[in-house]
Scaffold this motif. Structure first.
Motif, short mmCIF file in Angstrom:
data_model
loop_
_atom_site.label_atom_id
_atom_site.label_comp_id
_atom_site.label_asym_id
_atom_site.label_seq_id
_atom_site.Cartn_x
_atom_site.Cartn_y
_atom_site.Cartn_z
N GLU A 26 61.45 -8.87 73.38
CA GLU A 26 60.86 -9.14 74.69
C GLU A 26 59.47 -9.73 74.57
N GLU A 27 59.27 -10.63 73.63
CA GLU A 27 57.96 -11.21 73.42
C GLU A 27 57.56 -12.15 74.55
N TYR A 28 58.52 -12.79 75.19
CA TYR A 28 58.24 -13.73 76.29
C TYR A 28 58.90 -13.26 77.58
N ARG A 29 58.27 -13.62 78.69
CA ARG A 29 58.87 -13.44 80.01
C ARG A 29 58.99 -14.81 80.64
N PHE A 30 60.03 -15.03 81.42
CA PHE A 30 60.31 -16.32 82.04
C PHE A 30 60.44 -16.14 83.55
N LYS A 31 59.98 -17.15 84.30
CA LYS A 31 60.08 -17.08 85.77
C LYS A 31 60.00 -18.48 86.35
N ALA A 32 60.81 -18.75 87.33
CA ALA A 32 60.76 -20.02 88.06
C ALA A 32 59.77 -19.88 89.21
N PRO A 33 59.05 -20.96 89.54
CA PRO A 33 58.15 -20.90 90.70
C PRO A 33 58.96 -20.89 91.99
N ALA A 34 58.30 -20.64 93.09
CA ALA A 34 58.98 -20.56 94.39
C ALA A 34 59.42 -21.92 94.92
N LYS A 43 56.90 -19.77 81.12
CA LYS A 43 57.02 -18.65 80.18
C LYS A 43 55.62 -18.15 79.84
N VAL A 44 55.55 -16.85 79.56
CA VAL A 44 54.29 -16.23 79.14
C VAL A 44 54.58 -15.33 77.94
N ASN A 45 53.69 -15.38 76.97
CA ASN A 45 53.77 -14.45 75.86
C ASN A 45 53.25 -13.11 76.39
N ARG A 46 54.08 -12.09 76.36
CA ARG A 46 53.75 -10.78 76.94
C ARG A 46 52.48 -10.18 76.37
N ASP A 83 49.68 -6.70 78.69
CA ASP A 83 51.09 -6.66 79.02
C ASP A 83 51.27 -7.68 80.14
N TYR A 84 51.37 -8.95 79.77
CA TYR A 84 51.39 -10.04 80.73
C TYR A 84 52.78 -10.25 81.30
N ASP A 85 52.81 -10.67 82.55
CA ASP A 85 54.07 -10.96 83.23
C ASP A 85 53.84 -12.13 84.18
N LEU A 86 54.91 -12.62 84.78
CA LEU A 86 54.83 -13.73 85.73
C LEU A 86 55.38 -13.30 87.07
N MET A 87 54.73 -13.79 88.14
CA MET A 87 55.20 -13.51 89.50
C MET A 87 55.13 -14.79 90.31
N ALA A 88 56.20 -15.09 91.00
CA ALA A 88 56.21 -16.24 91.90
C ALA A 88 55.72 -15.80 93.27
N SER A 89 55.10 -16.73 93.99
CA SER A 89 54.70 -16.42 95.36
C SER A 89 55.92 -16.57 96.26
#
Length: 124
Positions: A26-34, A43-46, A83-89
């Protein structure tokens, strides 16, 4: 020495030996923008907070290509591991994404600019 006595210490140490593999998974987290008309994935390196992004592009005579953008200003590894993560608006026209540090509460906004991912300074 019996086979059982020989194998028992090895079997007992397996969870400890496999722990680094689980953390690496789980080194990376992935998220699409809104943004609904954008085929981009961030992607972000956690652990480091380093950002990147990729998107699909048509290429004449082929099935297409993945265009990937590397970290630019503010999007490289952060000075404080976290402990980085991604969040879409929830804004349907927002092509950027929020990078959040779950340990410190710091937030920055990241987006693609001039073929690089850039991020605002972190704030609380």
């Amino acid at each position: 020495m019996t086979f059982r006595r020989l194998c028992l210490p090895i079997l007992a140490s397996l969870p400890v030996l496999l722990l680094p593999l689980a953390a690496h998974a789980e080194e990376y987290r992935f998220k699409a923008p809104a943004q609904t008309d954008l085929n981009r994935l961030y992607k972000v390196n956690r652990l480091t907070g380093e950002m990147g992004a990729c998107q699909y592009a048509m290429s004449e005579g082929s099935v297409g290509v993945a265009l990937c953008y590397s970290a630019g200003e503010g999007a490289g590894p952060q000075p404080i591991p976290g402990d980085y993560d991604l969040m879409a608006s929830n804004h349907q026209a927002e092509g950027g994404i929020f990078r959040v540090n779950n340990r410190t509460g710091d937030v920055s906004v990241c987006y693609v600019l001039a073929e690089r991912v850039v991020c605002t300074p972190q704030a609380r």
